[in-house]
Design an enzyme around this catalytic site. Structure first.
Site, PDB file in Angstrom:
ATOM      1  N   CYS A 119       0.889  -1.161   0.000  1.00 50.12           N
ATOM      2  CA  CYS A 119       0.000   0.000   0.000  1.00 50.12           C
ATOM      3  C   CYS A 119       0.921   1.203   0.000  1.00 50.12           C
ATOM      4  CB  CYS A 119      -0.903  -0.001   1.232  1.00 50.12           C
ATOM      5  SG  CYS A 119      -1.817   1.542   1.420  1.00 50.12           S
ATOM      6  N   CYS A 131      -0.605   4.296   2.267  1.00 53.71           N
ATOM      7  CA  CYS A 131      -0.758   4.243   3.730  1.00 53.71           C
ATOM      8  C   CYS A 131      -0.301   2.873   4.222  1.00 53.71           C
ATOM      9  CB  CYS A 131      -2.152   4.634   4.203  1.00 53.71           C
ATOM     10  SG  CYS A 131      -3.560   3.792   3.475  1.00 53.71           S
ATOM     11  N   SER A 132      -1.213   2.075   4.780  1.00 54.70           N
ATOM     12  CA  SER A 132      -0.781   0.807   5.363  1.00 54.70           C
ATOM     13  C   SER A 132      -1.829  -0.291   5.150  1.00 54.70           C
ATOM     14  CB  SER A 132      -0.521   0.994   6.862  1.00 54.70           C
ATOM     15  OG  SER A 132      -1.716   1.420   7.513  1.00 54.70           O
ATOM     16  N   CYS A 133      -2.616  -0.180   4.087  1.00 53.78           N
ATOM     17  CA  CYS A 133      -3.697  -1.144   3.832  1.00 53.78           C
ATOM     18  C   CYS A 133      -3.137  -2.568   3.772  1.00 53.78           C
ATOM     19  CB  CYS A 133      -4.413  -0.803   2.535  1.00 53.78           C
ATOM     20  SG  CYS A 133      -5.218   0.815   2.593  1.00 53.78           S
TER      21      CYS A 133
END
Lengths: 198, 206, 206, 198
Positions: free
Chosen positions: A102, A105-107
């Site tokens: 991702c 972000c941090s998906c």
């Protein structure tokens, strides 16, 4: 990534102040905090994804359903939920290897892999893997043959990806529980291969 | 938002360094920052898209030096201030009690919605629009202006750009788009294809 | 080098805040960092391109928090270490004495060189190659893959990519290329055209 | 941009150590340091560029030479040198306004403008002006009519740009020295207009 202790203390002070406010306002309860921490620390993690992959290896019909509609197939194992509402499975083959990131972000697919490791959330990984996935594999000590095409999936919406690594040689006839032991978190992100049998 | 979060393809962040046997949380404050961030979701004061916007509007040096839960905590503080929770007590949509946590999280929060039919089918060639909006947006910079093709139609999903601005869910088609990595990076790549999930308003027919 | 220096089009750095009656130098250390950086140039241990590479390889948080002379000082320390000046005393090409400073700086250090004739003429449509080299490169990211047209041919100049790598000056044609700002940013721009000076190896005929 | 005093002290210590090393090695002399500081603090600055612009306003033949070959025309005023070896002049008109930046570092035409102001070197300016020059003008309190096209020049090589602002109304018959007083540094970068006569 500071390990500076005074910094950690400041974060501790700040998060406690926020918690007090939100509890006082009635938005958050102590038992809910305990429940969520228990859930993500103990119940949700890569062992869930490993069960999915092992079943796909062992059961071609399940694998077909997983590739057709991953969310529904994973739900057959009573796995699912937040950050896994819209799952897609990516099957590695001798010619195509998949890696998931991702960049924005941090998906990450929580129901099957748990919360992401720190490296997955670092700018280092997010910056590098979309242009130089072989360089990332090198950081992980993994080398793929030059003719394998590496496809990178950038999780830019609410779809979450699970990589199905290739089943290792020498595992014919293994049951799902035994197969699941070969399936690591990193193998399901794409930064590793499934573990070869000892 | 072409902010510190949009790092795809950047140099200078060093190698990827995995931590052996990494714990789920490194410190109590990380645990608490995580739990509070998740539990405030069902209260309905902000969408997931708005919380991402508040993370990516952190100053670059902070974004690049904080741990990720540090980024979450900073954003949560600012979201709480933005809603005015210090001064008043707006009614929450829902508050999760302890026993509700597990079933609620296990049920999830789907983002598909009824909405207009997708314009593109699998195989369609599309170009990501050149754009540089200051608001939250989920077309990474390295894909803007680039041409790829549809490999999957995910149906109709919440549109992050409007959702992050408190301007409604504006459901729209979501696609996986594949790009030849050489079209993105020229010869400077070891990738074959790069795929991303992109919303219809980001895309033009080619 | 898609590093911290390549900020064109980024959000999140705030408004431009001019300092009224700004002095030429704010502190003695800035004055000295500047003077040392300039005086080391004629010694010939590194090119201006290599010094830029050493600046843009600073970590992002440092690049975004140091003053610009701080960036110069950090880079100068690393250049000096790279050449091994702590351990040995390599012979300088030239050392400027006090009386030579003014005439030498007033004469300048031209970057035009003999070399192969330019391939493109004024008005030619060109596309900046999609690329993402890890080495020093002066095609900003926001122009890569974009199409513009030649507005000026500057002759043959030192090529920064090779010069920064101690791989020779490799003189090549330099052009000013104009771009319609909408081709770069879509509707999200208040610019009419954006021009940049780009070297022939960055460009393809359209 | 830290104003932290302990930080400045650290920089001071470091730069003095570096200077001692370079002087000891014979690469740098004290008198050369003094000469360079004097030169850029006292002799080189926007007053040079202002003379160039004032002459262009006063002398159409000079303006023509300046637009044809700025390096040579500027040399007629005995101005030139490092970071001005390859000059180009950009003439503002009622329909086109020019602004100059170096998005990748801090390139700036030293012989005509001196050393750049801090804001010119900040990520804030470098990031914003290539996409939103009107937003930058707004930061400087300058508004241009909507039909004026703004052309931004990104100094990505060793060519350096000097903006020739529009000559203000009400200056007919002024001599060059008087005109030069209306030409500010920012007007020659493009973040301001020439000063209107009082």
């Amino acid at each position: 990534m500071s390990g500076d202790h005074s910094h950690l203390s400041e974060m501790d002070v700040r998060v406690r102040a926020l918690k007090s406010l939100l509890v006082e306002k009635g938005y958050v309860t102590e038992d809910a905090i305990d429940a969520i921490v228990d859930y993500y620390r103990d119940e949700v993690g890569p062992m869930n994804g490993a069960r999915v992959v092992a079943r796909a290896w062992a059961d071609p019909a399940f694998e077909a359903r997983l590739l057709e509609n991953a969310t529904a197939a994973i739900a057959e194992l009573e796995i699912g939920g937040r950050a896994g509402e819209h799952m897609v499975a990516l099957k590695n083959t001798p010619t195509v290897h998949h890696m998931v990131v991702c960049t924005l972000c941090s998906c990450y697919p929580w129901p099957v892999l748990g919360l992401p490791p720190t490296w997955y959330k670092t700018p280092a990984y997010r910056a590098k893997v979309v242009a130089d996935p072989r360089g990332v594999l090198d950081d992980f000590g993994v080398t793929l043959p030059p003719d394998v095409r590496i496809d990178v999936f950038d999780s830019t919406a609410e779809v979450r990806y699970l990589v199905i690594p290739m089943r290792p040689e020498g595992t014919d006839g293994w049951d799902e529980a035994r197969l699941a032991n070969l399936v690591t978190r990193d193998a399901m992100i794409g930064t590793a291969l499934a573990t070869a049998p000892a | 938002m072409n902010g510190p979060q949009d790092v795809g393809g950047a140099h200078g962040f060093g190698p990827v360094v995995p931590e052996p046997n990494e714990p789920v949380f490194h410190d109590d404050w990380e645990t608490l920052a995580f739990a509070l961030s998740i539990l405030m979701g069902p209260c309905g004061f902000w969408s997931i898209d708005r919380s991402r916007y508040f993370r990516e509007t952190l100053p670059h040096p902070d974004y690049y030096t904080l741990t990720y839960y540090g980024i979450w905590l900073e954003a949560l503080e600012r979201l709480v201030a933005d809603v005015g929770i210090h001064e008043r007590t707006p009614p929450p949509k829902r508050v999760l009690r302890g026993a509700e946590v597990r079933p609620t999280l296990a049920a999830g929060f789907p983002y598909d919605r009824p909405g207009p039919a997708p314009r593109f089918g699998v195989g369609a060639a599309v170009r990501v629009r050149p754009m540089n909006p200051a608001h939250h947006n989920r077309a990474p910079r390295y894909l803007r202006g680039k041409t790829g093709w549809v490999t999957r139609v995910h149906g109709i999903h919440v549109f992050p750009d409007t959702s992050a601005q408190n301007a409604g869910e504006a459901p729209t088609a979501l696609y996986t788009i594949a790009f030849d990595a050489k079209d993105l990076w020229g010869e400077d790549t070891t990738a074959g294809r790069v795929h991303a999930d992109l919303f219809e308003p980001y895309l033009d027919a080619v």
